[in-house]
Design a protein around this motif. Structure first.
Motif, PDB file in Angstrom:
ATOM      1  N   GLY A  69       0.841  -1.135  -0.090  1.00  0.00           N
ATOM      2  CA  GLY A  69      -0.071  -0.073   0.116  1.00  0.00           C
ATOM      3  C   GLY A  69       1.051   1.322  -0.167  1.00  0.00           C
ATOM      4  O   GLY A  69       0.976   1.664   0.981  1.00  0.00           O
ATOM      5  N   HIS A  70       1.446   1.680  -1.013  1.00  0.00           N
ATOM      6  CA  HIS A  70       2.131   2.984  -1.350  1.00  0.00           C
ATOM      7  C   HIS A  70       1.960   3.506  -2.725  1.00  0.00           C
ATOM      8  O   HIS A  70       2.020   2.592  -3.582  1.00  0.00           O
ATOM      9  N   PRO A  71       1.624   4.694  -2.744  1.00  0.00           N
ATOM     10  CA  PRO A  71       1.343   5.248  -4.160  1.00  0.00           C
ATOM     11  C   PRO A  71       2.195   5.418  -5.051  1.00  0.00           C
ATOM     12  O   PRO A  71       2.046   5.670  -6.444  1.00  0.00           O
ATOM     13  N   PRO A  81       3.929   2.409   4.252  1.00  0.00           N
ATOM     14  CA  PRO A  81       4.481   3.502   4.929  1.00  0.00           C
ATOM     15  C   PRO A  81       3.709   3.565   6.476  1.00  0.00           C
ATOM     16  O   PRO A  81       2.629   3.417   6.100  1.00  0.00           O
ATOM     17  N   ASN A  82       4.122   4.123   7.440  1.00  0.00           N
ATOM     18  CA  ASN A  82       3.437   4.687   8.615  1.00  0.00           C
ATOM     19  C   ASN A  82       2.747   6.055   8.347  1.00  0.00           C
ATOM     20  O   ASN A  82       3.485   6.763   7.931  1.00  0.00           O
ATOM     21  N   TRP A  83       1.486   6.010   8.285  1.00  0.00           N
ATOM     22  CA  TRP A  83       0.600   7.271   8.130  1.00  0.00           C
ATOM     23  C   TRP A  83      -0.393   7.354   9.317  1.00  0.00           C
ATOM     24  O   TRP A  83      -1.125   6.752   9.616  1.00  0.00           O
ATOM     25  N   TYR A 141       7.157  -2.057   7.378  1.00  0.00           N
ATOM     26  CA  TYR A 141       6.912  -0.772   7.244  1.00  0.00           C
ATOM     27  C   TYR A 141       7.833   0.275   7.600  1.00  0.00           C
ATOM     28  O   TYR A 141       8.714   0.236   8.185  1.00  0.00           O
ATOM     29  N   THR A 142       7.593   1.638   6.887  1.00  0.00           N
ATOM     30  CA  THR A 142       8.682   2.583   6.993  1.00  0.00           C
ATOM     31  C   THR A 142       8.047   3.912   7.952  1.00  0.00           C
ATOM     32  O   THR A 142       6.889   4.224   7.670  1.00  0.00           O
ATOM     33  N   SER A 143       9.058   4.415   8.518  1.00  0.00           N
ATOM     34  CA  SER A 143       8.653   5.486   9.512  1.00  0.00           C
ATOM     35  C   SER A 143       9.590   6.698   9.322  1.00  0.00           C
ATOM     36  O   SER A 143      10.593   6.372   9.182  1.00  0.00           O
ATOM     37  N   ASN A 144       9.021   7.961   9.935  1.00  0.00           N
ATOM     38  CA  ASN A 144      10.044   8.823  10.337  1.00  0.00           C
ATOM     39  C   ASN A 144      10.351   8.834  11.850  1.00  0.00           C
ATOM     40  O   ASN A 144      11.617   9.297  12.325  1.00  0.00           O
ATOM     41  N   THR A 145       9.260   8.632  12.436  1.00  0.00           N
ATOM     42  CA  THR A 145       9.392   8.957  14.127  1.00  0.00           C
ATOM     43  C   THR A 145      10.290   7.540  14.463  1.00  0.00           C
ATOM     44  O   THR A 145      10.111   6.696  14.012  1.00  0.00           O
ATOM     45  N   PRO A 146      11.288   8.096  15.378  1.00  0.00           N
ATOM     46  CA  PRO A 146      12.147   7.185  16.025  1.00  0.00           C
ATOM     47  C   PRO A 146      11.282   6.025  16.692  1.00  0.00           C
ATOM     48  O   PRO A 146      10.154   6.086  17.295  1.00  0.00           O
TER      49      PRO A 146
END
Ligand SMILES: Cc1cc2nc3c(=O)[nH]c(=O)nc-3n(C[C@H](O)[C@H](O)[C@H](O)COP(=O)(O)O)c2cc1C
Length: 196
Positions: free
Chosen positions: A8-10, A81-83, A130-135
């Motif tokens: 699920g990634h655009p 991605p983590n949204w 999944y991928t995130s920015n938050t530590p």
């Protein structure tokens, strides 16, 4: 084995696509079948409709196909991605529409007025990448790790998938090329470990 890979990634060319492609290549290299769905690319409609809430309805053909695939899968790999500490809505809609009561899980009367959930999927493993920015520590300590709960306990857990792994690649926004290459190696190793 048949392994479902649901992305699920655009954006084609995203790191999430690289993760999903690496998972698919690993599955094929090991001689297994990858059932790959790039939900945005196929224009998946995430909105569950009223008729789908009925018991055993005639489902739209694309949803029926998703349901049959997931029921026949020996493993399930989710990539997103983590949204807002959630998967993108398109993937949440995939869980709403394709993991159906009576087919992926059911509730059995417990004889005391309640109901016990019972998983019906035969997949022996589930992986959430999944991928995130938050530590990761903040995700766990401040937010209570919602994606761990969602995938491992709620979705895989309820559907009866017992051997589960999640890997949160973070912080993606500051990651170097070298770091991403290492992360893809990790994807390869994680998927391979379930296929050997
Ligand atoms: C709508 C939206 C919500 C987001 N929410 C979060 C969030 O809650 N936590 C977080 O760590 N990153 C959040 N992000 C950042 C994404 O996780 C990040 O852009 C993505 O993992 C990058 O993956 P990619 O390189 O494959 O595009 C959000 C991004 C968007 C567009």
């Amino acid at each position: 084995m048949k392994i479902s890979v649901i992305l699920g990634h655009p954006k084609v060319g995203s790191f999430n696509h690289a993760i999903a492609n690496t998972a698919v290549e690993t599955i094929k290299a090991k001689g297994h079948e990858a059932l790959f769905h790039d939900l945005y690319a196929e224009g998946f409609d995430p909105l569950l409709t009223a008729p789908e809430l009925d018991k055993d309805p005639e489902l739209p053909p694309e949803i029926e196909k998703h349901c049959q695939e997931i029921e026949g899968a020996d493993g399930v790999i989710i990539v997103h991605p983590n949204w807002w500490s959630q998967p993108p809505a398109i993937l949440r809609g995939w869980t709403d529409r394709c993991l159906r009561n009576g087919r992926a899980y059911q509730f059995v009367p417990d004889g005391k007025g309640g109901a016990t959930p019972e998983g019906l999927l035969k997949a022996r493993f589930g992986i959430a990448f999944y991928t995130s920015n938050t530590p990761h520590e903040i995700e766990e300590e401040v937010y209570g790790d919602p994606l761990q709960t969602l995938w491992l306990k709620v979705v895989f857990g309820l559907c009866g998938i017992k051997d589960v792994t999640r890997r949160n690649f973070t912080s993606i926004i500051v990651s170097s090329h070298e770091q991403r290459v290492k992360w893809l190696d990790e994807v390869r190793e994680t998927v391979s470990a379930y296929l050997d």
